[in-house]
Design a protein around this motif. Structure first.
Motif, PDB file in Angstrom:
ATOM      1  N   LEU A 206       0.763  -1.144   0.070  1.00  0.00           N
ATOM      2  CA  LEU A 206      -0.059   0.114  -0.180  1.00  0.00           C
ATOM      3  C   LEU A 206       0.871   1.219  -0.090  1.00  0.00           C
ATOM      4  CD1 LEU A 206      -2.566   1.422   0.017  1.00  0.00           C
ATOM      5  CD2 LEU A 206      -2.507   1.305   2.710  1.00  0.00           C
ATOM      6  N   VAL A 210       0.724   4.488  -2.629  1.00  0.00           N
ATOM      7  CA  VAL A 210       0.513   5.778  -2.136  1.00  0.00           C
ATOM      8  C   VAL A 210       1.636   6.674  -2.655  1.00  0.00           C
ATOM      9  CG1 VAL A 210       0.716   7.324  -0.154  1.00  0.00           C
ATOM     10  CG2 VAL A 210      -0.929   5.123  -0.073  1.00  0.00           C
ATOM     11  N   HIS A 213       1.172   7.211  -6.734  1.00  0.00           N
ATOM     12  CA  HIS A 213       0.265   8.069  -6.903  1.00  0.00           C
ATOM     13  C   HIS A 213       0.455   9.318  -6.412  1.00  0.00           C
ATOM     14  CE1 HIS A 213      -3.953   9.441  -6.238  1.00  0.00           C
ATOM     15  NE2 HIS A 213      -3.992   8.778  -7.410  1.00  0.00           N
ATOM     16  N   ALA A 275      -8.207  -3.533   2.471  1.00  0.00           N
ATOM     17  CA  ALA A 275      -7.995  -2.057   2.333  1.00  0.00           C
ATOM     18  C   ALA A 275      -6.621  -1.865   1.404  1.00  0.00           C
ATOM     19  CB  ALA A 275      -7.554  -1.240   3.780  1.00  0.00           C
ATOM     20  N   SER A 276      -5.660  -2.375   1.477  1.00  0.00           N
ATOM     21  CA  SER A 276      -4.447  -2.324   0.799  1.00  0.00           C
ATOM     22  C   SER A 276      -4.689  -2.704  -0.746  1.00  0.00           C
ATOM     23  CB  SER A 276      -3.565  -3.227   1.307  1.00  0.00           C
ATOM     24  OG  SER A 276      -2.255  -3.242   0.459  1.00  0.00           O
ATOM     25  N   LEU A 279      -7.463  -0.069  -2.331  1.00  0.00           N
ATOM     26  CA  LEU A 279      -6.763   1.505  -2.270  1.00  0.00           C
ATOM     27  C   LEU A 279      -5.969   1.291  -3.512  1.00  0.00           C
ATOM     28  CD1 LEU A 279      -6.336   2.678   1.187  1.00  0.00           C
ATOM     29  CD2 LEU A 279      -7.938   3.471  -0.763  1.00  0.00           C
ATOM     30  N   ASN A 280      -4.945   0.161  -3.733  1.00  0.00           N
ATOM     31  CA  ASN A 280      -3.931   0.171  -4.597  1.00  0.00           C
ATOM     32  C   ASN A 280      -4.642  -0.204  -6.047  1.00  0.00           C
ATOM     33  OD1 ASN A 280      -1.663   0.319  -3.546  1.00  0.00           O
ATOM     34  ND2 ASN A 280      -1.328  -1.880  -2.908  1.00  0.00           N
ATOM     35  N   GLY A 282      -7.390   1.244  -6.944  1.00  0.00           N
ATOM     36  CA  GLY A 282      -7.945   2.616  -7.401  1.00  0.00           C
ATOM     37  C   GLY A 282      -6.651   3.654  -7.593  1.00  0.00           C
ATOM     38  N   PHE A 283      -5.686   3.249  -7.067  1.00  0.00           N
ATOM     39  CA  PHE A 283      -4.423   4.068  -7.531  1.00  0.00           C
ATOM     40  C   PHE A 283      -3.992   3.624  -8.781  1.00  0.00           C
ATOM     41  CE2 PHE A 283      -3.062   4.614  -2.436  1.00  0.00           C
ATOM     42  CZ  PHE A 283      -4.120   5.472  -2.535  1.00  0.00           C
TER      43      PHE A 283
END
Length: 410
Positions: A206, A210, A213, A275-276, A279-280, A282-283
């Motif tokens: 993650l 982050v 991104h 979550a990881s 989110l990844n 989406g990134f």
């Protein structure tokens, strides 16, 4: 014989007991002593794995196979023979009372489990070597020391520790059912530490997402500050989840068999994983969107926009192993005895155990900067070797011209 004497004798005779089944069997044996059974019969007993009821002479007792033995099918039955004289059958080779568990083995399932375990051990071993070599390379060359590679080194460290602990698990726990049943503190601690580093892998994946991104969207962000924040988060966030998971299992006494069985409290660990991955994902989609948008908006800035677009998309797709998106497929596990179960198990073993190798290869061994540094080091070492060899030859030749031979003296 009182229950205390029975318990003492059974603890001395059994080296691999299940605490719950053991105590239940002890109570049953104690109660059976008060029964007035007619005729000759074999007394109820505990053989270390199963509890056998009192059985009339000349008959056979049956019990479900223990579920904690790797390769045993708990739906099958083991048996124990009570001889005509009212004693349990003894094996002719050992002379010891013997229970027949040979019927418990599901050969097909055992072969699959052994194959899967071998894949895991092979993959984790190869990945561990690759990760350690990658850490050495990124640490050895000073030119490679930058914020991006700092994140890579932390990710490699988490993967290496996780792989090493899994290898310990498969070598020290899985092959020894007695260790699982004894449920020592050390194997429980190994379970907790192992899952901490497993969560750390997801936290660092993650962090990589982050970082990439943020740099793409906010070019003015300080890389050094961002890396410090991500480092603190990635090593401390898993502590919260693993602490909560451990407390729940301890409070509700769900600590049997080295915590090897799935628990209702494992959903606590899944939170960080989901979550990881979410989110990844989406990134990654936003990275592709931004890259494509920038390339389309400014074609005049590049002489070969199509080639630049191809390289950008290729580099983005290479992020898949780093961001761990291949794990999005693993939650869709088919039910037991499903025709696809074996394929799922093998696929999961490959993706989990060889991911470290994949990440190390793509982001170290095939990294352009790394390859350039290794090539430069190799050329320098080769040049020095050749230079030393040439100097030595010149000196030798010079000496031969200065010092005459015996034939020339003659």
């Amino acid at each position: 014989m009182g229950v205390d004497i029975v318990l003492k004798k059974m603890m001395e005779d059994s080296y691999s007991r299940n605490d719950s089944d053991f105590l239940q069997c002890a109570i049953y044996i104690n109660e059976s002593k008060s029964k007035n059974l007619e005729g000759s019969y074999c007394e109820a007993t505990w053989d270390g794995w199963s509890c056998w009821q009192e059985t009339p002479a000349g008959t056979t007792a049956y019990a479900h196979c223990p579920k904690f033995i790797t390769g045993f099918d708990p739906n099958l039955l083991a048996h124990k023979i009570c001889t005509e004289n009212g004693t349990w059958f003894k094996h002719p080779d050992s002379g010891m009372v013997w229970s027949n568990y040979t019927t418990c083995v599901n050969i097909e399932d055992l072969t699959l489990r052994q194959t899967v375990n071998n894949i895991y051990q092979t993959g984790y071993s190869i990945s561990l070597v690759a990760l350690l070599l990658s850490l050495f390379i990124l640490s050895y060359f000073k030119a490679l020391r930058c914020p991006r590679n700092t994140l890579h080194k932390n990710l490699f460290t988490a993967f290496a520790a996780n792989n090493f602990l899994w290898l310990l698990w498969y070598r020290l726990i899985v092959p020894f059912p007695e260790v699982v049943i004894e449920n020592g503190v050390w194997c429980q601690c190994l379970h907790v530490i192992l899952h901490y580093f497993l969560l750390s892998c997801y936290a660092w994946m993650l962090a990589e997402g982050v970082y990439l991104h943020t740099l793409l969207v906010s070019a003015f962000t300080s890389e050094q500050k961002l890396v410090r924040i991500l480092t603190v988060f990635s090593w401390t966030a898993p502590l919260f989840f693993i602490f909560l998971y451990s407390v729940l299992r301890l409070v509700f006494d769900d600590t049997d068999q080295c915590w090897i069985n799935d628990s209702d409290y494992s959903s606590v660990l899944v939170v960080l994983v989901v979550a990881s991955m979410g989110l990844n994902l989406g990134f990654l989609c936003n990275i592709v969107r931004v890259v494509v948008g920038k390339l389309r908006a400014g074609p005049s800035q590049s002489s070969r926009p199509s080639q630049a677009l191809l390289q950008a998309l290729r580099a983005t797709l290479l992020l898949l192993p780093l961001l761990g998106l291949n794990y999005l497929l693993t939650p869709f596990r088919p039910p037991n005895d499903h025709p696809l179960e074996s394929y799922y198990e093998i696929l999961s073993a490959f993706t989990a155990s060889f991911q470290g190798l994949c990440v190390a290869t793509l982001f170290c061994f095939l990294n352009g900067e790394v390859m350039a540094q290794i090539k430069r080091k190799w050329q320098y070492a080769t040049f020095r070797t050749r230079a030393n060899s040439y100097t030595a030859t010149t000196v030798s030749c010079g000496r031969s011209t200065i010092v005459p031979t015996s034939e020339e003296n003659v």
